[in-house]
Scaffold this active site. Structure first.
Site, PDB file in Angstrom:
ATOM      1  N   ASN A  49      23.857 -28.081 -13.558  1.00  0.00           N
ATOM      2  CA  ASN A  49      23.852 -28.393 -14.986  1.00  0.00           C
ATOM      3  C   ASN A  49      24.214 -29.871 -15.133  1.00  0.00           C
ATOM      4  O   ASN A  49      25.367 -30.242 -14.972  1.00  0.00           O
ATOM      5  CB  ASN A  49      24.879 -27.504 -15.710  1.00  0.00           C
ATOM      6  N   TRP A  50      23.229 -30.672 -15.433  1.00  0.00           N
ATOM      7  CA  TRP A  50      23.459 -32.128 -15.508  1.00  0.00           C
ATOM      8  C   TRP A  50      24.132 -32.552 -16.802  1.00  0.00           C
ATOM      9  O   TRP A  50      24.493 -33.711 -16.968  1.00  0.00           O
ATOM     10  CB  TRP A  50      22.136 -32.893 -15.367  1.00  0.00           C
ATOM     11  N   LYS A  51      24.222 -31.646 -17.742  1.00  0.00           N
ATOM     12  CA  LYS A  51      24.793 -31.960 -19.060  1.00  0.00           C
ATOM     13  C   LYS A  51      24.085 -33.194 -19.647  1.00  0.00           C
ATOM     14  O   LYS A  51      22.912 -33.421 -19.357  1.00  0.00           O
ATOM     15  CB  LYS A  51      26.298 -32.179 -18.966  1.00  0.00           C
ATOM     16  N   HIS A 107      27.069 -21.678 -22.794  1.00  0.00           N
ATOM     17  CA  HIS A 107      27.952 -22.554 -22.012  1.00  0.00           C
ATOM     18  C   HIS A 107      29.193 -22.851 -22.849  1.00  0.00           C
ATOM     19  O   HIS A 107      29.106 -22.991 -24.078  1.00  0.00           O
ATOM     20  CB  HIS A 107      27.217 -23.849 -21.645  1.00  0.00           C
ATOM     21  N   GLU A 135      30.799 -25.428 -23.418  1.00  0.00           N
ATOM     22  CA  GLU A 135      30.734 -26.635 -24.259  1.00  0.00           C
ATOM     23  C   GLU A 135      29.944 -26.352 -25.541  1.00  0.00           C
ATOM     24  O   GLU A 135      30.193 -26.975 -26.581  1.00  0.00           O
ATOM     25  CB  GLU A 135      30.130 -27.801 -23.450  1.00  0.00           C
ATOM     26  N   GLU A 173      32.734 -19.032 -15.959  1.00  0.00           N
ATOM     27  CA  GLU A 173      33.181 -20.422 -15.971  1.00  0.00           C
ATOM     28  C   GLU A 173      34.465 -20.535 -16.790  1.00  0.00           C
ATOM     29  O   GLU A 173      34.408 -20.683 -18.024  1.00  0.00           O
ATOM     30  CB  GLU A 173      32.105 -21.315 -16.591  1.00  0.00           C
ATOM     31  N   GLY A 226      34.884 -29.379 -15.369  1.00  0.00           N
ATOM     32  CA  GLY A 226      34.979 -30.840 -15.454  1.00  0.00           C
ATOM     33  C   GLY A 226      36.403 -31.370 -15.367  1.00  0.00           C
ATOM     34  O   GLY A 226      36.651 -32.533 -15.655  1.00  0.00           O
ATOM     35  N   SER A 272      34.357 -27.042 -11.555  1.00  0.00           N
ATOM     36  CA  SER A 272      34.797 -27.986 -10.526  1.00  0.00           C
ATOM     37  C   SER A 272      34.475 -27.521  -9.100  1.00  0.00           C
ATOM     38  O   SER A 272      35.276 -27.709  -8.181  1.00  0.00           O
ATOM     39  CB  SER A 272      36.290 -28.282 -10.690  1.00  0.00           C
ATOM     40  N   GLY A 292      28.401 -28.552 -12.272  1.00  0.00           N
ATOM     41  CA  GLY A 292      28.248 -29.645 -13.233  1.00  0.00           C
ATOM     42  C   GLY A 292      28.303 -30.987 -12.522  1.00  0.00           C
ATOM     43  O   GLY A 292      27.302 -31.487 -12.000  1.00  0.00           O
ATOM     44  N   GLY A 293      29.481 -31.579 -12.472  1.00  0.00           N
ATOM     45  CA  GLY A 293      29.646 -32.927 -11.921  1.00  0.00           C
ATOM     46  C   GLY A 293      29.019 -33.120 -10.553  1.00  0.00           C
ATOM     47  O   GLY A 293      28.337 -34.128 -10.301  1.00  0.00           O
TER      48      GLY A 293
HETATM   49  C1  PEP Z   1      29.432 -26.766 -15.824  1.00  0.00           C
HETATM   50  O1  PEP Z   1      29.027 -27.706 -16.480  1.00  0.00           O
HETATM   51  O2  PEP Z   1      28.958 -25.656 -16.025  1.00  0.00           O
HETATM   52  C2  PEP Z   1      30.461 -27.001 -14.819  1.00  0.00           C
HETATM   53  C3  PEP Z   1      30.902 -25.996 -14.139  1.00  0.00           C
HETATM   54  O3  PEP Z   1      30.908 -28.313 -14.669  1.00  0.00           O
HETATM   55  P1  PEP Z   1      31.830 -28.885 -13.472  1.00  0.00           P
HETATM   56  O4  PEP Z   1      31.234 -28.385 -12.172  1.00  0.00           O
HETATM   57  O5  PEP Z   1      31.761 -30.360 -13.606  1.00  0.00           O
HETATM   58  O6  PEP Z   1      33.192 -28.339 -13.682  1.00  0.00           O
END
Ligand code: PEP
Length: 248
Positions: A9-11, A93, A95, A165, A171, A210, A231-232
């Site tokens: 997930n590049w956001k 998600h 967010e 999640e 993040g 993370s 994500g990251g």
């Molecule tokens: C996500 O965006 O779904 C996520 C899990 O981000 P991160 O890996 O950066 O925590």
């Protein structure tokens, strides 16, 4: 044995040039033994789909509308995602739930839209830190899951990926321990098993929060963790590919 699943997930990160380079490196690596889904920002979907065509990599939207079509400025429908070549869509998600006020009912309607248009919904659930500390994790995730079961029916879960999640781990660099994540994954599976043991046994429940190359293998080794939503670490081809290798 469930085949592992890894999503990126590049956001709202990057640029067209970055998307093209990142996808190129991932396609080039020819990942095997794991289902890989990339979720770039919407403006890059069409190009990313074209780049992934003929490879084993699938592409998904980061969100979709709960509506079929109409006067919903800024929204993207399930049919549009399909039209540009997507096969998946994230729904709910944290967010979106946190910053856009998405309710369980809206998330369930989004899952239904995805299913109606042949997309695999990736249903995201997870508790906040305050909810965890108040001992409410099970209540929260079962409420989020239950809303979709009630709206779409248990049979729909044969075509859904669930992503657990925890909001406090997204993040933040703070990962749930493998045991903490496993406990919630097993709980989610048991919730589904009350309605359909076969579906509960075959559904992929992936962990997000993370995940990095250094912690992915131990998370994915847990019995009920079927991969990850990243994500990251999905923004660097080497990190993402190393997480895919840990799942393969
Ligand atoms: C996500 O965006 O779904 C996520 C899990 O981000 P991160 O890996 O950066 O925590």
């Amino acid at each position: 044995m469930r085949r592992k699943w890894v999503g990126g997930n590049w956001k709202m990160h990057g640029s067209r040039a970055m998307a093209t380079a990142l996808v190129g490196a991932i396609v080039e690596a020819s990942v095997e033994g794991v289902d890989v889904v990339l979720c770039p920002p919407a403006p890059y979907l069409r190009e990313v789909c074209a780049e992934c065509a003929g490879s084993s990599i699938s592409v998904g939207g980061q969100d979709l509308s709960e509506h079929e079509s109409g006067a919903y400025t800024g929204e993207i429908s399930a049919a549009m995602l399909r039209d540009v070549g997507c096969t998946h869509a994230l729904a709910g998600h944290s967010e979106r739930r946190q910053f856009h006020g998405e309710t369980d009912a809206q998330v369930a309607a989004k899952v239904a839209q995805a299913l109606a248009h042949g997309l695999t919904p990736v249903l995201c659930v997870g508790e906040t830190l305050a909810e965890r500390e108040a001992g409410r994790t099970a209540d929260v995730v079962s409420r989020q899951l239950g809303a979709v079961v009630a709206h779409c029916g248990i049979a729909a879960f044969a075509r859904i990926v669930v992503a657990y999640e925890p909001v406090w781990a997204i993040g933040t660099g703070r990962t749930a321990s493998p045991a903490q994540a496993q406990e919630v994954h097993a709980f989610l599976r048991s919730q589904l098993a009350r309605d359909d043991a076969r579906i509960a046994g075959s559904i992929r429940i992936v962990y997000g929060g993370s995940v990095k190359p250094g912690n992915s293998a131990e998370l994915f080794a847990e019995a009920d963790i079927d991969g990850g939503l990243i994500g990251g670490a999905a923004l660097q081809a080497t990190d993402f590919l190393s997480i895919c290798a840990a799942a393969g």
